[in-house]
Design an enzyme around this catalytic site. Structure first.
Site, PDB file in Angstrom:
ATOM      1  N   PHE A  49       0.813  -1.228   0.000  1.00  0.00           N
ATOM      2  CA  PHE A  49       0.000   0.000   0.000  1.00  0.00           C
ATOM      3  C   PHE A  49       0.840   1.269   0.000  1.00  0.00           C
ATOM      4  O   PHE A  49       0.319   2.349   0.254  1.00  0.00           O
ATOM      5  CB  PHE A  49      -0.945  -0.009   1.208  1.00  0.00           C
ATOM      6  CG  PHE A  49      -1.959  -1.108   1.155  1.00  0.00           C
ATOM      7  CD1 PHE A  49      -3.161  -0.934   0.480  1.00  0.00           C
ATOM      8  CD2 PHE A  49      -1.709  -2.337   1.738  1.00  0.00           C
ATOM      9  CE1 PHE A  49      -4.096  -1.960   0.397  1.00  0.00           C
ATOM     10  CE2 PHE A  49      -2.628  -3.373   1.667  1.00  0.00           C
ATOM     11  CZ  PHE A  49      -3.830  -3.185   0.997  1.00  0.00           C
ATOM     12  N   ASN A  59      -7.283   1.094  -3.855  1.00  0.00           N
ATOM     13  CA  ASN A  59      -6.923   2.024  -4.932  1.00  0.00           C
ATOM     14  C   ASN A  59      -8.153   2.551  -5.667  1.00  0.00           C
ATOM     15  O   ASN A  59      -8.206   3.717  -6.051  1.00  0.00           O
ATOM     16  CB  ASN A  59      -5.960   1.356  -5.917  1.00  0.00           C
ATOM     17  CG  ASN A  59      -4.520   1.509  -5.448  1.00  0.00           C
ATOM     18  OD1 ASN A  59      -4.259   2.110  -4.410  1.00  0.00           O
ATOM     19  ND2 ASN A  59      -3.587   0.971  -6.203  1.00  0.00           N
ATOM     20  N   CYS A  96      -0.445   3.113 -10.721  1.00  0.00           N
ATOM     21  CA  CYS A  96      -1.391   2.267  -9.985  1.00  0.00           C
ATOM     22  C   CYS A  96      -2.866   2.572 -10.259  1.00  0.00           C
ATOM     23  O   CYS A  96      -3.586   1.701 -10.734  1.00  0.00           O
ATOM     24  CB  CYS A  96      -1.102   2.351  -8.501  1.00  0.00           C
ATOM     25  SG  CYS A  96       0.492   1.622  -8.097  1.00  0.00           S
ATOM     26  N   LYS A 102      -4.303   1.821 -13.868  1.00  0.00           N
ATOM     27  CA  LYS A 102      -4.269   0.408 -14.252  1.00  0.00           C
ATOM     28  C   LYS A 102      -5.118  -0.452 -13.312  1.00  0.00           C
ATOM     29  O   LYS A 102      -5.743  -1.406 -13.744  1.00  0.00           O
ATOM     30  CB  LYS A 102      -2.814  -0.060 -14.340  1.00  0.00           C
ATOM     31  CG  LYS A 102      -2.301  -0.919 -13.243  1.00  0.00           C
ATOM     32  CD  LYS A 102      -0.901  -1.420 -13.496  1.00  0.00           C
ATOM     33  CE  LYS A 102      -0.155  -1.656 -12.201  1.00  0.00           C
ATOM     34  NZ  LYS A 102      -0.790  -2.515 -11.215  1.00  0.00           N
ATOM     35  N   LYS A 134       2.786  13.041  -9.801  1.00  0.00           N
ATOM     36  CA  LYS A 134       2.493  13.710  -8.536  1.00  0.00           C
ATOM     37  C   LYS A 134       3.817  14.187  -7.942  1.00  0.00           C
ATOM     38  O   LYS A 134       4.883  13.808  -8.455  1.00  0.00           O
ATOM     39  CB  LYS A 134       1.740  12.793  -7.575  1.00  0.00           C
ATOM     40  CG  LYS A 134       2.560  11.629  -7.039  1.00  0.00           C
ATOM     41  CD  LYS A 134       1.739  10.941  -5.960  1.00  0.00           C
ATOM     42  CE  LYS A 134       2.502   9.823  -5.300  1.00  0.00           C
ATOM     43  NZ  LYS A 134       1.762   9.163  -4.251  1.00  0.00           N
TER      44      LYS A 134
HETATM   45  N1  LIG Z   1       4.575   1.806  -7.675  1.00  0.00           N
HETATM   46  C1  LIG Z   1       3.720   1.846  -6.689  1.00  0.00           C
HETATM   47  O1  LIG Z   1       3.450   2.891  -6.092  1.00  0.00           O
HETATM   48  C2  LIG Z   1       3.030   0.596  -6.215  1.00  0.00           C
HETATM   49  C3  LIG Z   1       2.366   0.583  -4.967  1.00  0.00           C
HETATM   50  C4  LIG Z   1       1.742  -0.583  -4.558  1.00  0.00           C
HETATM   51  C5  LIG Z   1       1.737  -1.697  -5.378  1.00  0.00           C
HETATM   52  N2  LIG Z   1       2.354  -1.653  -6.593  1.00  0.00           N
HETATM   53  C6  LIG Z   1       2.357  -2.869  -7.413  1.00  0.00           C
HETATM   54  O2  LIG Z   1       3.596  -3.521  -7.237  1.00  0.00           O
HETATM   55  C7  LIG Z   1       4.018  -4.143  -8.460  1.00  0.00           C
HETATM   56  C8  LIG Z   1       5.357  -3.606  -8.881  1.00  0.00           C
HETATM   57  O3  LIG Z   1       5.219  -2.220  -9.156  1.00  0.00           O
HETATM   58  P1  LIG Z   1       6.491  -1.274  -9.364  1.00  0.00           P
HETATM   59  O4  LIG Z   1       5.958   0.110  -9.525  1.00  0.00           O
HETATM   60  O5  LIG Z   1       7.481  -1.554  -8.299  1.00  0.00           O
HETATM   61  O6  LIG Z   1       7.037  -1.823 -10.762  1.00  0.00           O
HETATM   62  P2  LIG Z   1       8.368  -1.432 -11.555  1.00  0.00           P
HETATM   63  O7  LIG Z   1       8.010  -1.484 -12.970  1.00  0.00           O
HETATM   64  O8  LIG Z   1       8.946  -0.188 -10.963  1.00  0.00           O
HETATM   65  O9  LIG Z   1       9.375  -2.624 -11.212  1.00  0.00           O
HETATM   66  C9  LIG Z   1       9.186  -3.946 -11.607  1.00  0.00           C
HETATM   67  C10 LIG Z   1      10.536  -4.614 -11.729  1.00  0.00           C
HETATM   68  O10 LIG Z   1      10.362  -6.004 -11.959  1.00  0.00           O
HETATM   69  C11 LIG Z   1      11.408  -6.436 -12.800  1.00  0.00           C
HETATM   70  N3  LIG Z   1      11.090  -7.750 -13.377  1.00  0.00           N
HETATM   71  C12 LIG Z   1      10.255  -8.066 -14.399  1.00  0.00           C
HETATM   72  N4  LIG Z   1      10.256  -9.386 -14.619  1.00  0.00           N
HETATM   73  C13 LIG Z   1      11.090  -9.942 -13.707  1.00  0.00           C
HETATM   74  C14 LIG Z   1      11.512 -11.270 -13.443  1.00  0.00           C
HETATM   75  N5  LIG Z   1      11.038 -12.298 -14.132  1.00  0.00           N
HETATM   76  N6  LIG Z   1      12.398 -11.465 -12.443  1.00  0.00           N
HETATM   77  C15 LIG Z   1      12.876 -10.425 -11.728  1.00  0.00           C
HETATM   78  N7  LIG Z   1      12.528  -9.137 -11.958  1.00  0.00           N
HETATM   79  C16 LIG Z   1      11.640  -8.907 -12.931  1.00  0.00           C
HETATM   80  C17 LIG Z   1      11.543  -5.318 -13.784  1.00  0.00           C
HETATM   81  O11 LIG Z   1      12.779  -5.364 -14.482  1.00  0.00           O
HETATM   82  C18 LIG Z   1      11.417  -4.093 -12.866  1.00  0.00           C
HETATM   83  O12 LIG Z   1      12.681  -3.696 -12.382  1.00  0.00           O
HETATM   84  C19 LIG Z   1       2.887  -3.873  -9.457  1.00  0.00           C
HETATM   85  O13 LIG Z   1       1.998  -4.936  -9.449  1.00  0.00           O
HETATM   86  C20 LIG Z   1       2.232  -2.626  -8.896  1.00  0.00           C
HETATM   87  O14 LIG Z   1       0.890  -2.524  -9.266  1.00  0.00           O
HETATM   88  C21 LIG Z   1       3.020  -0.544  -7.019  1.00  0.00           C
END
Ligand SMILES: NC(=O)c1ccc[n+]([C@@H]2O[C@H](COP(=O)([O-])OP(=O)(O)OC[C@H]3O[C@@H](n4cnc5c(N)ncnc54)[C@H](O)[C@@H]3O)[C@@H](O)[C@H]2O)c1
Length: 446
Positions: free
Chosen positions: A155, A214, A266, A269, A327
């Protein structure tokens, strides 16, 4: 405890750093070699307040290791987090290919009991898919190593990710296994001292909780934008309305700011994904469909004001733009309102002189070099030779500018404020025309 995190993005890297900070031994695995090399060299790929010193000090202390070697990571971690991206598929549903790829890799390499913890935001039923994927791959490889799959949605808010992970409001654990729950309680104990923030529930409810959170926040924003648009038409000021309704404790002041739409990785999507998941079970999620539609329209609001102001002719205009990130306090440009605006301005033959405290590199990476985009070193520099000023992101540094200087620098003394940072009455004292979001008569630039 020995922990491995797959995916070193906003979620994975922050979570890993925070776990290492309290003493856990964390391996971070990513497929992006460049990112891993940079992190090893102390180059942090994202801007997030407080993150750089945390990652560097824990890396130096040997509590956090960066690698592309998945087998090594799986060998290391008793607890394995999946924190990879779940981007929208062509139809808007969450694409699970990265999550399932990690599940396969875990199955191929595991040789002792693993607790696989899903931190990515995933549709209801994904834990079952991860469980099935691990079973299928183990079967193909003639393996039968025990494992459990837990849902532990994240979160954190970008821009405050480190403090959110250090002091979470709640820790949701979706599991029916007492053993896994005990391990995760131990892992999170340092973050759970003030009072018990852990809420244990079944896996499906945990998965839905993340989307519900969300979608609720996105709904608040779109609702307020709807009221802002009505305020504009009725000649009311939405800022008064906001204060008027926020004072009701059942409504509250948080997250009811009108503006030029929500963006980020987030909300857009996740709203879309829940709408698609709903369709998949034969349900039409009408509120969420409207939330998405209102936001889509709201992102065009500033462009509409500009077109209106310049009699539908923006050709040859130069727009000073403050704020590019979706933001403040992040360099994340995913789904940012600034992108919708810039792309529409370019279509009309206008050019943009932009400044953002953190997102300039990311903008450069996305748009490359183009004649109609100049990234300027300061907010003041954007205004040199510009026709007007537009604000897309509410960075602190934009909140009390030198209005006299603005008036004397831009050709037309007009501000288009997508975040309602200023008071219309004050703007008119400075002789500036002002377009806010939903600010009644001031909206017409009076
Ligand atoms: N960004 C946010 O604020 C946030 C908050 C809560 C939840 N989330 C959720 O968390 C998840 C990740 O979001 P994020 O913003 O950190 O994504 P991101 O795109 O910043 O990072 C994802 C990472 O995963 C790596 N990756 C892809 N395939 C892989 C594999 N097979 N093995 C290892 N690494 C691999 C990518 O290279 C990348 O570095 C999503 O589902 C998102 O919805 C994001």
């Amino acid at each position: 405890m020995k922990v491995t995190v797959f995916g070193i993005g906003y979620v994975g890297l922050v979570q890993a750093a925070v776990l290492a900070e309290v003493g856990h031994d964390v391996y971070c695995v990513d497929v992006d070699q460049q990112k891993v090399d940079n992190l090893k060299a102390g180059i942090i790929p994202i801007f997030e307040p407080g993150l750089t010193p945390l990652v560097k000090s824990n890396h130096e202390a040997g509590r956090i290791t960066f690698t592309t070697n998945a087998a090594e990571g799986i060998e290391h971690g008793e607890l394995i987090f999946i924190a990879v991206g779940t981007p929208p598929d062509e139809d808007g549903s969450a694409d699970l290919k990265y999550v399932l790829a990690v599940a396969s890799t875990i199955a191929e390499n595991m040789s002792s009991h693993k607790i696989v913890i899903n931190k990515s935001t995933v549709p209801v039923g994904t834990a079952d898919k991860v469980r099935a994927k691990i079973a299928e791959v183990q079967k193909t490889n003639n393996k039968d190593v025990s494992y459990d799959v837990v849902s532990n949605p994240e979160f954190l808010k970008e821009g405050a990710a480190v403090s959110d992970c250090m002091r979470p409001d709640r820790i949701i654990l979706g599991t029916s296994s007492e053993v896994s729950e005990k391990k995760l309680r131990e892992l999170y104990a340092p973050f759970n001292r003030n009072h018990d923030k852990i809420i244990v529930m079944d896996v499906r409810s945990a998965e839905l909780t993340k989307y519900a959170a969300n979608c609720m926040l996105a709904t608040k924003i779109s609702f307020m934008n709807e009221i802002a648009n009505l305020a504009e038409l009725f000649g009311a000021d939405v800022e008064n309305v906001r204060k008027g309704i926020g004072s009701d404790p059942r409504i509250g002041y948080q997250f009811i700011y009108p503006g030029c739409g929500y963006g980020g990785s987030c909300f857009p999507k996740d709203v879309q994904a829940l709408v698609r998941s709903a369709t998949g079970v034969g349900y039409s999620a009408k509120v969420l469909e409207a939330v998405e539609a209102v936001n889509y329209r709201q992102k065009e609001k500033l462009f509409d004001y500009l077109m209106d102001h310049y009699d539908n002719n923006l050709k040859g205009k130069t727009i000073a733009l403050w704020g590019l990130s979706f933001k403040p306090n992040t360099d994340d440009m995913r789904e940012a309102s600034s992108r919708v605006l810039m792309e529409k301005l370019w279509e009309q033959g206008a050019s943009v002189q932009a400044y953002d405290p953190e997102a300039m590199e990311e903008t450069q990476r996305i748009y490359g070099n183009r004649a109609d985009l100049s990234l300027m070193g300061t907010k003041e520099a954007t205004m040199n030779g510009a026709d007007c000023l537009v604000i897309c992101t509410e960075w602190q540094a934009f909140k009390a500018p030198d209005f006299e200087a603005i008036k004397n620098t831009i050709k037309d003394p007009v501000i288009f404020d997508g975040r309602n940072l200023f008071e219309p009455a004050l703007m008119s004292e400075y002789g500036l025309q002002y377009y806010g979001i939903g600010r009644g008569s001031s909206v017409k630039g009076n």
